[in-house]
Design an enzyme around this catalytic site. Structure first.
Site, PDB file in Angstrom:
ATOM      1  N   LYS A 117       0.792  -1.302  -0.104  1.00 14.25           N
ATOM      2  CA  LYS A 117      -0.086   0.047   0.155  1.00 14.25           C
ATOM      3  C   LYS A 117       0.883   1.271  -0.045  1.00 14.25           C
ATOM      4  O   LYS A 117       0.645   2.101  -0.588  1.00 14.25           O
ATOM      5  CB  LYS A 117      -0.985  -0.105   1.282  1.00 14.25           C
ATOM      6  N   ASP A 167      -9.836   2.680   2.588  1.00 12.79           N
ATOM      7  CA  ASP A 167     -10.102   2.122   3.976  1.00 12.79           C
ATOM      8  C   ASP A 167     -10.899   3.077   5.057  1.00 12.79           C
ATOM      9  O   ASP A 167     -11.645   2.582   5.617  1.00 12.79           O
ATOM     10  CB  ASP A 167      -8.791   1.868   4.484  1.00 12.79           C
TER      11      ASP A 167
HETATM   12  P1  NAP Z   1       0.220  -3.022  10.525  1.00 13.78           P
HETATM   13  O1  NAP Z   1       0.395  -1.748   9.517  1.00 13.78           O
HETATM   14  O2  NAP Z   1       1.254  -4.006  10.379  1.00 13.78           O
HETATM   15  O3  NAP Z   1       0.029  -2.534  12.020  1.00 13.78           O
HETATM   16  C1  NAP Z   1      -0.034  -3.510  12.740  1.00 13.78           C
HETATM   17  C2  NAP Z   1      -0.368  -2.812  14.362  1.00 13.78           C
HETATM   18  O4  NAP Z   1      -0.470  -3.913  15.297  1.00 13.78           O
HETATM   19  C3  NAP Z   1       0.818  -1.764  15.092  1.00 13.78           C
HETATM   20  O5  NAP Z   1       0.181  -0.749  15.607  1.00 13.78           O
HETATM   21  C4  NAP Z   1       1.534  -2.672  15.872  1.00 13.78           C
HETATM   22  O6  NAP Z   1       2.333  -2.141  16.836  1.00 13.78           O
HETATM   23  C5  NAP Z   1       0.561  -3.639  16.275  1.00 13.78           C
HETATM   24  N1  NAP Z   1       1.002  -4.936  16.921  1.00 13.78           N
HETATM   25  C6  NAP Z   1       1.295  -5.934  16.442  1.00 13.78           C
HETATM   26  N2  NAP Z   1       1.602  -6.857  17.164  1.00 13.78           N
HETATM   27  C7  NAP Z   1       1.573  -6.605  18.308  1.00 13.78           C
HETATM   28  C8  NAP Z   1       1.644  -7.120  19.817  1.00 13.78           C
HETATM   29  N3  NAP Z   1       2.036  -8.188  19.947  1.00 13.78           N
HETATM   30  N4  NAP Z   1       1.318  -6.268  20.596  1.00 13.78           N
HETATM   31  C9  NAP Z   1       0.879  -4.925  20.592  1.00 13.78           C
HETATM   32  N5  NAP Z   1       0.578  -4.407  19.369  1.00 13.78           N
HETATM   33  C10 NAP Z   1       1.079  -5.036  18.513  1.00 13.78           C
HETATM   34  O7  NAP Z   1      -1.300  -3.765  10.404  1.00 13.78           O
HETATM   35  P2  NAP Z   1      -2.619  -3.119   9.650  1.00 13.78           P
HETATM   36  O8  NAP Z   1      -2.598  -2.996   8.113  1.00 13.78           O
HETATM   37  O9  NAP Z   1      -2.920  -1.697  10.260  1.00 13.78           O
HETATM   38  O10 NAP Z   1      -3.625  -4.152  10.265  1.00 13.78           O
HETATM   39  C11 NAP Z   1      -3.893  -4.345  11.486  1.00 13.78           C
HETATM   40  C12 NAP Z   1      -5.000  -5.199  11.787  1.00 13.78           C
HETATM   41  O11 NAP Z   1      -6.315  -4.700  11.016  1.00 13.78           O
HETATM   42  C13 NAP Z   1      -4.803  -6.636  10.858  1.00 13.78           C
HETATM   43  O12 NAP Z   1      -5.354  -7.709  11.830  1.00 13.78           O
HETATM   44  C14 NAP Z   1      -5.635  -6.635   9.791  1.00 13.78           C
HETATM   45  O13 NAP Z   1      -6.039  -7.701   9.472  1.00 13.78           O
HETATM   46  C15 NAP Z   1      -6.774  -5.626  10.187  1.00 13.78           C
HETATM   47  N6  NAP Z   1      -7.225  -5.008   9.124  1.00 13.78           N
HETATM   48  C16 NAP Z   1      -8.684  -4.974   8.562  1.00 13.78           C
HETATM   49  C17 NAP Z   1      -9.269  -4.363   7.651  1.00 13.78           C
HETATM   50  C18 NAP Z   1     -10.796  -4.613   7.441  1.00 13.78           C
HETATM   51  O14 NAP Z   1     -11.284  -4.331   6.464  1.00 13.78           O
HETATM   52  N7  NAP Z   1     -11.443  -5.220   8.316  1.00 13.78           N
HETATM   53  C19 NAP Z   1      -8.498  -3.458   6.950  1.00 13.78           C
HETATM   54  C20 NAP Z   1      -7.337  -3.243   7.439  1.00 13.78           C
HETATM   55  C21 NAP Z   1      -6.672  -4.075   8.384  1.00 13.78           C
HETATM   56  P3  NAP Z   1       3.806  -1.798  16.669  1.00 13.78           P
HETATM   57  O15 NAP Z   1       3.747  -0.644  16.101  1.00 13.78           O
HETATM   58  O16 NAP Z   1       4.544  -1.540  18.109  1.00 13.78           O
HETATM   59  O17 NAP Z   1       4.456  -2.504  15.800  1.00 13.78           O
END
Ligand code: NAP
Length: 294
Positions: free
Chosen positions: A82, A118
Site C-alpha cells: 500500500k 479504508d
Molecule cells: P500494520 O500496519 O502492520 O500495524 C500493526 C499494528 O499492530 C501496529 O500498531 C503494531 O504495533 C500492532 N501490533 C502488532 N503486534 C502487536 C503485539 N504483539 N502487541 C501490541 N501491538 C501489536 O497492520 P494494519 O494493516 O494496520 O492491520 C492491523 C489489523 O487490522 C490486522 O489484523 C488486519 O487484518 C486488520 N485490518 C482489517 C481491515 C478490514 O477491512 N477489516 C482493513 C485493514 C486492516 P507496533 O507499531 O508497536 O509494531
C-alpha cells in the site's frame, strides 16, 4: 455482447471483452476480495472478472507498468504494497495523500489514480451499524489501518486517544491529525484502563487476537463497560477474545467484516460506476471465514 453486458449466472464466462480487476498482495492466497468482488460482479451481470496476483514488493513497479499496458480496469493493493504504490501513480486522491497509502488503483481519463477506501469504508461500516458516531474514541494501534481510521474519525470531529505498543508511532500519527482533540496514551495496563473508561468507542487496529494467535487481546481484563462500542478490525476469527469480552460485559461488539465489505464496495464503485449489492458481498465473505474449534 457490448460494454456493460448483462450475463446470466449460468452464462457467465470470460471473453476478450471482459474487463479485468485484480488484487496485488504478498501473500495474497488468503484474500477474501476475489470471492467478494466476483460475487457482486455475477449478481449484477457485469462483464468483469477479479483475479488475485502475488506480487513481491520489489516487483510492484513492473506489476503497475503491466496493469497499465494490459489495460486492467482497476486493482486493489494489500499488505505490504500500500505505501510503495504512492510513487507509482499519476495522481493521488486527497484521501490517499493524507494517509500515505493506496489500496485502490483506478483510471480517470487515462490517468492512473491511487486512492484509499479504508477510511471511507470504515466510516460507512460504522454508520451502517450504529446510530451516530460516538464523540470520543480510543484507537489501539498506529499502523496502516489505524492511520486510515484516525484520519476518518478526526475528519468527523471525534476526540481521539491513540495507544500503540511502540509509542513513537502513536506520537507521530497524533502529530499529523487535524485539530487539538488528539492525545497519546502509554501502552500500560493502567493507562489503557483509564483511557477506556473515558470513551464511547474502542477500535482495535492492531493484529493482536488475529488467526492463528487467537488467544491474545490488546487490552487487559476489566477495561470495557456496558454501552460502549468495541470495533475490532480483525475478521478472522469472527469473534476475537476482545469481542468476546465486550459481549460478555454488555458492550456492543463489531468485527471487521463490514469494513472489509464497505471498503471493497467503495473500490467497486470507483471501477464500475455501479453500487454493488452489500448483502451479496457480505455473504461471500462470511461464508469463507472459518470459526476456530474450541
Ligand atoms: P500494520 O500496519 O502492520 O500495524 C500493526 C499494528 O499492530 C501496529 O500498531 C503494531 O504495533 C500492532 N501490533 C502488532 N503486534 C502487536 C503485539 N504483539 N502487541 C501490541 N501491538 C501489536 O497492520 P494494519 O494493516 O494496520 O492491520 C492491523 C489489523 O487490522 C490486522 O489484523 C488486519 O487484518 C486488520 N485490518 C482489517 C481491515 C478490514 O477491512 N477489516 C482493513 C485493514 C486492516 P507496533 O507499531 O508497536 O509494531
Amino acid at each position: 455482447m457490448g460494454d456493460g453486458v448483462s450475463m446470466s449466472e449460468s452464462g457467465w464466462c470470460v471473453s476478450g471483452r471482459t474487463k479485468v480487476l485484480a488484487v496485488f498482495g504478498c501473500p495474497v492466497e488468503h484474500s477474501l476480495s476475489p470471492a467478494m468482488h466476483n460475487a457482486a460482479i455475477r449478481a449484477l451481470g457485469l462483464d468483469y472478472v477479479y483475479v488475485p496476483f502475488r506480487v513481491e514488493p520489489d516487483e510492484l513497479p513492473q506489476a503497475v507498468a503491466g496493469l497499465r499496458s494490459m489495460r486492467f480496469a482497476g486493482v486493489n493493493l494489500t499488505i505490504p504494497l500500500k505505501e510503495r504504490a504512492v510513487d507509482l501513480v499519476d495522481e493521488l486522491s486527497d484521501e490517499a495523500a493524507r494517509i500515505g497509502a493506496v489500496n485502490t488503483l483506478w483510471f480517470r481519463e487515462g490517468r492512473l489514480v491511487g486512492d484509499s477506501t479504508d477510511g471511507p469504508g470504515f466510516l460507512r461500516s460504522l454508520e451502517s451499524a450504529v446510530e451516530g458516531i460516538p464523540e470520543s474514541a480510543l484507537i489501539l494501534g498506529a499502523g496502516g489501518s489505524a492511520r486510515a481510521v484516525c484520519h476518518a474519525l478526526a475528519g468527523r470531529g471525534v476526540t481521539l486517544a491513540i495507544a500503540n505498543r511502540t509509542m513513537a508511532r502513536a506520537e507521530s500519527l497524533a502529530g499529523e491529525l487535524p485539530g487539538d482533540g488528539v492525545r497519546v496514551v502509554p501502552w500500560t495496563d493502567d493507562d489503557l484502563r483509564s483511557a477506556c473508561a473515558e470513551v464511547g468507542l474502542v477500535v482495535n487496529c492492531t493484529s493482536v487476537g488475529m488467526t492463528p494467535n487467537i488467544g491474545g487481546s490488546p487490552l487487559p481484563p476489566g477495561c470495557l463497560k456496558t454501552g460502549q462500542l468495541i470495533y475490532d478490525l480483525i475478521y478472522s476469527p469472527p469473534e476475537t477474545r476482545l469481542l468476546k469480552e465486550a459481549r460478555e460485559c454488555g458492550a456492543v461488539a463489531m468485527n471487521g467484516v463490514l469494513m472489509l465489505v464497505h471498503q471493497g464496495a467503495c473500490s467497486f464503485e470507483l471501477w464500475t460506476g455501479v453500487r454493488p449489492p452489500m448483502d451479496v458481498m457480505e455473504r461471500a465473505v462470511t461464508e469463507r471465514i472459518t470459526v476456530p474449534a474450541d
